[in-house]
Motif scaffolding. Structure first.
Motif, mmCIF file in Angstrom:
data_model
loop_
_atom_site.group_PDB
_atom_site.id
_atom_site.type_symbol
_atom_site.label_atom_id
_atom_site.label_comp_id
_atom_site.label_asym_id
_atom_site.label_seq_id
_atom_site.Cartn_x
_atom_site.Cartn_y
_atom_site.Cartn_z
ATOM 1 N N THR A 9 -1.400 5.432 -7.319
ATOM 2 C CA THR A 9 -1.520 5.148 -5.950
ATOM 3 C C THR A 9 -0.871 6.301 -5.269
ATOM 4 O O THR A 9 -0.999 6.490 -3.807
ATOM 5 C CB THR A 9 -0.511 4.142 -5.254
ATOM 6 N N LYS A 10 -0.343 7.638 -5.868
ATOM 7 C CA LYS A 10 -0.148 8.775 -5.455
ATOM 8 C C LYS A 10 1.264 8.540 -4.620
ATOM 9 O O LYS A 10 1.516 9.443 -3.625
ATOM 10 C CB LYS A 10 -1.032 9.481 -4.862
ATOM 11 N N LYS A 11 1.831 7.525 -4.563
ATOM 12 C CA LYS A 11 3.007 7.253 -3.691
ATOM 13 C C LYS A 11 4.329 6.528 -4.594
ATOM 14 O O LYS A 11 3.736 5.619 -5.400
ATOM 15 C CB LYS A 11 2.911 6.402 -2.663
ATOM 16 N N LYS A 12 5.474 6.974 -4.582
ATOM 17 C CA LYS A 12 6.609 6.114 -5.250
ATOM 18 C C LYS A 12 6.511 4.750 -4.875
ATOM 19 O O LYS A 12 6.565 4.401 -3.442
ATOM 20 C CB LYS A 12 7.776 6.713 -4.915
ATOM 21 N N GLY A 31 4.284 2.652 -4.988
ATOM 22 C CA GLY A 31 2.920 2.393 -4.177
ATOM 23 C C GLY A 31 2.612 1.161 -5.194
ATOM 24 O O GLY A 31 1.706 0.484 -4.549
ATOM 25 N N LYS A 61 3.602 -2.170 -3.928
ATOM 26 C CA LYS A 61 3.458 -2.617 -2.670
ATOM 27 C C LYS A 61 2.325 -3.848 -2.493
ATOM 28 O O LYS A 61 1.384 -3.948 -3.420
ATOM 29 C CB LYS A 61 2.909 -1.604 -1.788
ATOM 30 N N SER A 63 4.614 4.373 -9.236
ATOM 31 C CA SER A 63 3.396 4.896 -8.662
ATOM 32 C C SER A 63 2.211 4.557 -9.242
ATOM 33 O O SER A 63 1.060 4.547 -8.370
ATOM 34 C CB SER A 63 3.580 6.477 -8.281
ATOM 35 N N ARG A 108 -7.257 9.135 -1.543
ATOM 36 C CA ARG A 108 -5.907 8.230 -1.690
ATOM 37 C C ARG A 108 -5.553 7.789 -2.811
ATOM 38 O O ARG A 108 -4.318 7.876 -2.774
ATOM 39 C CB ARG A 108 -6.136 7.297 -0.244
ATOM 40 N N TYR A 109 -6.487 7.342 -3.642
ATOM 41 C CA TYR A 109 -6.113 6.738 -4.913
ATOM 42 C C TYR A 109 -6.966 7.559 -6.075
ATOM 43 O O TYR A 109 -7.850 8.013 -5.695
ATOM 44 C CB TYR A 109 -6.583 5.195 -4.972
#
Length: 806
Positions: free
Chosen positions: A473-476, A478, A481, A562, A597-598
């Motif tokens: 997801t390239k987000k901590k 993520g 979520k 992530s 984004r992913y």
């Protein structure tokens, strides 16, 4: 221009061999001892065959997955469908088995009914805890065990399809090996020496049938079967080739030296693998047997020539010298062309094939050298052959066969060409029917218990071959979520709709379990939380992620939250649907998780193996073309004639097309084992072509450049050796059909069949082409002096050279 490798060179070699017999024998013994000392380095590979280069995107993606989640092939599963499992006596034995397995340091985790844990809410810690499902103090109560069985089926949907099949009643345990030992010898030692005995002890005590599978288990038993068959192949190859050899020559002494030579060659082959630090793989395991199968024809050629020479003038010393002088370059070049067929594998960008090519090439040249040195030396010490030993030169059955071939070439060349064209058309049609198989298990022994267990798990739990999906997801945090969890759930629905795939496992299942636990285990709440519920659940989930290292969450999400992992298992039937399955999944992935984004990777052993098969196909086709080019170039250098290049390629191309056509019509797919057939068969079949052309060139000079007379005279000399060696090769490769591995059976049978076609093609089509393409030949100028002196020299030429030297 001075010819390379001419008779002067080989007369010099002959003198060295026959004048330094003790020194040569001593050197061979010393080299054998030195190579035997390298046997300690010989080891069997502990990993599957990876057919794709390390820098290829497929391997890069797979290694990227491993870097985040570790070795995915560390799961062993044990299952039973026996209804008595939930009775006190059987349950106790089952618990003891699982405890024994868990207590071993090779095992990192065991998930089983007896130690199963369920998530419960701890409001005081704002976290979820794992509590035992079973109260061990009550397991002697049959009613309690039945209650546990009902609770498992009705209240723990997380484990459905993973640990139990509600419809059939199958129950299984999941054993996770320590990832550090999965690709080491320790895995093999644990499974063979501890796991299997423990399972057998349970079976003996309870009379309950268990089924065991999983990649580590399959790999270990598969490797054990391969190792066991090495001795079978070597023994069978020695037996059948020596029996045929003795039938041809009727000489114990000739048979004995041939066996000694190939045994030394086998010893060298293991020593060379040890010295090069190569592991024994499914391919290199074939090398010792190949040494026997290739070495015996060398012995036949040299001994047959020795008998022919002695039959002429009854002078043993002269016969031994002329075996080397007259056939030195011809035998060297035929062995080089065989080596070229295997050496083409070196050109592939694949470690497995490259090592196979290196080892076989070295051993082919080594066995040739042994034959060249030891056969003249051996026969120099023993009495000359008696009439019984020479009887094979005029055996009626053989001469009748050769007469039939000569008459066919002489009177029915049109029929030969029509038949060849029909076979060509047959082959081309069959090629279009060939399918490509990327199955990992297709070549495994079909009649073994572990193969039957694979089919059991495919039926009850939809397979054991993992297919992995990694979602970055390239987000901590993520991956946890709710919006991303819902996207993953939608992807899971797509996977569930694919019949060949099992129920996927991911953070989604765990999130649903969290929601169920939050509502005190009510199975109706085994769903993803709503946005409102997420607010209450999130603190519980985050605190749970920080718990012990054995928390199941760590296998499906990275520590920073992530990257998520989704695991499903595929039924390994033939791999044909793998591309369509991946394309279907990828299409859904692109909609749910768009780039950049992913980043989503679809990988796993089943996927990598399928892609490796296609990569191997592309590489072997190009290497086969390269082999044709090298052979053509070699013939062009030797004969300096484009006609001879055509003559050498066409008779060897037709058998390959015939075999490919048969594969198509018989439904034999292209796979790693059958793809090797064409390179091996071409390299060995072209030997007969060069022997025939070499003898034909000599006969031209003997017969005043009369083409027909020269072609038919060639049969009298080269025909016998070509027939003998082809028969030995046919039965030698047929030995591989004793294997329990479908791939090895196919390899042996198809190579043997191709070589049989090759013998007929070289004895019938080749001379027909020579007669047709060289029809306009009027004098020696139409065949220029070759760069390499390939043909066998006449007695007059050798006598003339000996007089000059004196």
């Amino acid at each position: 221009m001075k010819k390379l490798l001419g008779i002067g060179f080989w007369e010099f070699i002959a003198r060295i061999i026959l004048r330094n017999r003790i020194a040569i024998i001593s050197s061979i013994i010393l080299l054998t001892v030195l190579l035997a000392l390298q046997w300690k380095h010989v080891r069997f590979t502990q990993t599957e065959a990876n057919l794709i280069p390390a820098d290829d995107k497929v391997n890069v993606d797979y290694n990227n997955f491993l870097s985040h989640f570790g070795e995915e092939g560390n799961l062993i599963v044990i299952a039973t469908k026996d209804n008595h499992l939930f009775t006190p006596k059987i349950y106790k034995a089952w618990s003891e088995l699982m405890h024994t397995i868990q207590s071993n340091k090779a095992v990192s985790l065991v998930i089983s009914v007896d130690n199963l844990q369920k998530l419960v809410k701890n409001d005081s810690l704002v976290s979820f805890e794992l509590k035992p499902l079973v109260d061990q103090s009550k397991v002697q109560d049959p009613a309690y065990l039945k209650q546990i069985q009902q609770e498992l089926y009705s209240k723990l949907p997380f484990y459905e399809g993973l640990l139990f099949n509600k419809k059939s009643g199958a129950i299984r345990s999941a054993i996770y090996l320590d990832k550090k030992i999965v690709n080491t010898k320790a895995r093999k030692l644990y499974i063979l020496n501890e796991l299997i005995p423990a399972i057998n002890k349970f079976k003996a005590a309870t009379n309950i049938e268990l089924h065991t599978s999983g990649m580590p288990y399959i790999r270990t038993l598969n490797a054990k079967t391969i190792i066991d068959e090495i001795g079978l192949f070597i023994g069978a190859a020695l037996l059948i080739t020596s029996l045929i050899f003795f039938y041809f020559f009727r000489s114990f002494r000739a048979t004995l030296i041939s066996i000694i030579i190939v045994i030394i060659g086998v010893m060298w082959s293991f020593g060379i693998m040890g010295a090069l630090d190569y592991e024994i793989t499914v391919l290199t395991a074939l090398v010792p047997t190949l040494v026997i199968v290739i070495g015996i024809p060398n012995c036949i050629f040299f001994i047959n020539k020795y008998h022919q020479e002695y039959h002429k003038h009854s002078n043993k010393a002269k016969a031994l010298q002329r075996v080397i002088t007259k056939t030195g370059t011809a035998t060297l070049m035929t062995n080089i062309t065989t080596a070229v067929g295997f050496a083409t594998f070196i050109a592939t960008n694949n470690v497995l094939l490259r090592e196979f090519g290196v080892v076989t090439t070295i051993n082919i040249l080594a066995i040739y050298t042994l034959s060249l040195l030891l056969i003249p030396i051996f026969f120099s010490y023993i009495p000359p052959p008696i009439p019984r030993h020479l009887g094979h030169l005029e055996r009626e059955s053989l001469t009748s066969f050769l007469r039939w071939i000569v008459n066919t070439v002489k009177y029915n060349r049109l029929g030969v060409y029509i038949t060849s064209i029909c076979l060509l058309i047959f082959g081309m049609i069959g090629i279009y029917k060939i399918k490509i198989s990327g199955s990992i298990i297709e070549d495994m022994p079909k009649h073994t218990a572990f193969f039957e267990d694979i089919r059991f798990f495919e039926k009850e739990f939809d397979g054991v071959m993992p297919l992995e999906i990694m979602i970055d997801t390239k987000k901590k945090n993520g991956a946890i979520k709710l919006s991303n969890l819902r996207k993953m759930e939608e992807l899971e629905h797509t996977i569930n709709d694919i019949p060949e795939l099992s129920k996927p496992i991911s953070i989604v299942n765990i999130a649903k379990s969290f929601n169920q636990a939050y509502y005190n285990g009510n199975p109706e709440f085994y769903t993803l939380p709503s946005p409102q519920e997420e607010l209450f659940l999130l603190p519980y989930i985050k605190n749970s992620l920080k718990k012990t290292k054995d928390n199941q969450l760590k296998s499906y999400i990275t520590s920073d939250g992530s990257i998520a992992r989704m695991t499903t298992f595929i039924k390994d039937e033939n791999g044909e649907k793998m591309d369509a399955i991946e394309a279907h999944i990828r299409n859904k992935v692109n909609k749910l998780f768009p780039e950049p984004r992913y980043e989503v990777i679809i990988t796993g052993k089943a996927s990598v193996f399928q892609k490796g098969t296609k990569y191997l196909l592309d590489n072997l086709l190009s290497s086969l073309l390269f082999a044709f080019f090298l052979t053509g170039a070699l013939v062009a250098i030797m004969f300096r004639s484009f006609k001879m290049v055509l003559v050498s390629i066409i008779p060897n191309l037709l058998p390959l097309l015939m075999t490919a056509g048969l594969m198509g019509f018989l439904g034999i797919p292209l796979k790693p084992s059958t793809l090797l057939v064409f390179g091996i068969a071409f390299g060995m079949s072209v030997d007969d072509t060069l022997r025939f052309l070499a003898q034909y060139r000599l006969e031209l000079s003997r017969n005043e450049w009369k083409i027909k007379r020269s072609v038919f005279a060639t049969f009298d000399d080269a025909g016998i050796s070509m027939f003998y060696t082809s028969i030995i090769l046919f039965f030698g490769f047929s030995v591989f059909m004793l294997s329990s591995f479908g791939g090895t059976v196919a390899l042996g049978g198809l190579v043997a069949l191709t070589l049989f076609f090759g013998m007929l093609s070289n004895l019938v089509l080749l001379p027909s082409l020579v007669l047709t393409l060289n029809k306009t030949l009027a004098n020696q100028q139409e065949l220029p002096e070759p760069t390499i002196d390939i043909w066998e020299h006449s007695d007059e030429e050798i006598d003339e050279l000996e007089m000059k030297n004196k």
